[in-house]
Write an enzyme that holds these catalytic residues in place. Sequence first.
Site, PDB file in Angstrom:
ATOM      1  CE1 TYR A 143      -3.448  -2.606  -0.056  1.00 51.96           C
ATOM      2  CE2 TYR A 143      -4.513  -1.527   1.769  1.00 51.96           C
ATOM      3  CZ  TYR A 143      -4.403  -2.529   0.670  1.00 51.96           C
ATOM      4  OH  TYR A 143      -5.712  -3.338   0.631  1.00 51.96           O
ATOM      5  N   GLY A 287      -7.197 -14.230  11.363  1.00 52.81           N
ATOM      6  CA  GLY A 287      -7.979 -13.273  10.721  1.00 52.81           C
ATOM      7  C   GLY A 287      -7.625 -12.136  10.386  1.00 52.81           C
TER       8      GLY A 287
END
Length: 289
Positions: A143, A287
């Site tokens: 990113y 997760g």
Amino acid sequence: MQDGTESEEGIRYYEERAKGGVGLIKTGAMFLDEKTAQGGPTLALHNTRAIPKATVLVERVHRWGSKICLQISCGTGRNGMPNIGERVPISSSANPSFYDPETLCRPLETEEIKEIMKDFEAGAQYALNAGFDALEIHGHAGYLIDQFISPQWNQRTDEYGGSWENRTRFATEIVEAIRGVVGPDFPIIFRISLDHMYQGGRTLEDSMPIIQLLEKAGVDALDIDSGSYESMDYIFPTRYTGEACMAYVCEEARKHVNIPLLNAGNHSMETAVDLLESGNADIISFGAN
């Protein structure tokens, strides 16, 4: 979250995990503003109207004995989805867009970088006002922050390009901006991929001076794994990548920094315990994104 506030459904999602006995919950990446979010839904970190529901989220997680960390990001840069947000994506340099290589990104101007630092200050104040227990800077997955850090995406010739120190300057200035708001005792975590896992990407060896610079800048813990959009299987690891598929980065990182290390990547209960007992990581994430 379409109106910039957390929905009841989202609050219940986090609360259920707190009920399960999780020690620390991290939110998904929340973008600084609509421009950096490139059209995606996010908390309105720049607007106080989003704070009341955020305080409800924090209280509901705290009710069950868990802590909660707000993850914030200044955007995806060259990884931005096509036809969302700015027509020409922003980046550290004139890099090809990931999804449309024929489109060259627009390099951020120095004044825009200064504005981003102010936005991070606003996000940090939001976290304090809402009662979050920590902040995590999303410098991961290629990113925008990673595009400044990495030589394959940073061809700048100003103070934000060239040496490892200069390429990491964007990241360390973010840490400093946040620290100036939250004070010395509020935890700041930095999420970073230590191995891009594709030819020409940043290697594990390359990343060691970077995490040392981040520690020196005042980061309290590092959230480390591997992968980039060029190795997408490790951004969203599947069964095929194997259990604990990114744990290998921890042993080398432990040799170079003294702050706590978090690690994600298809952990089972057994691999989580093994990594903790090895001493190469301090917190295991499930997760994580």
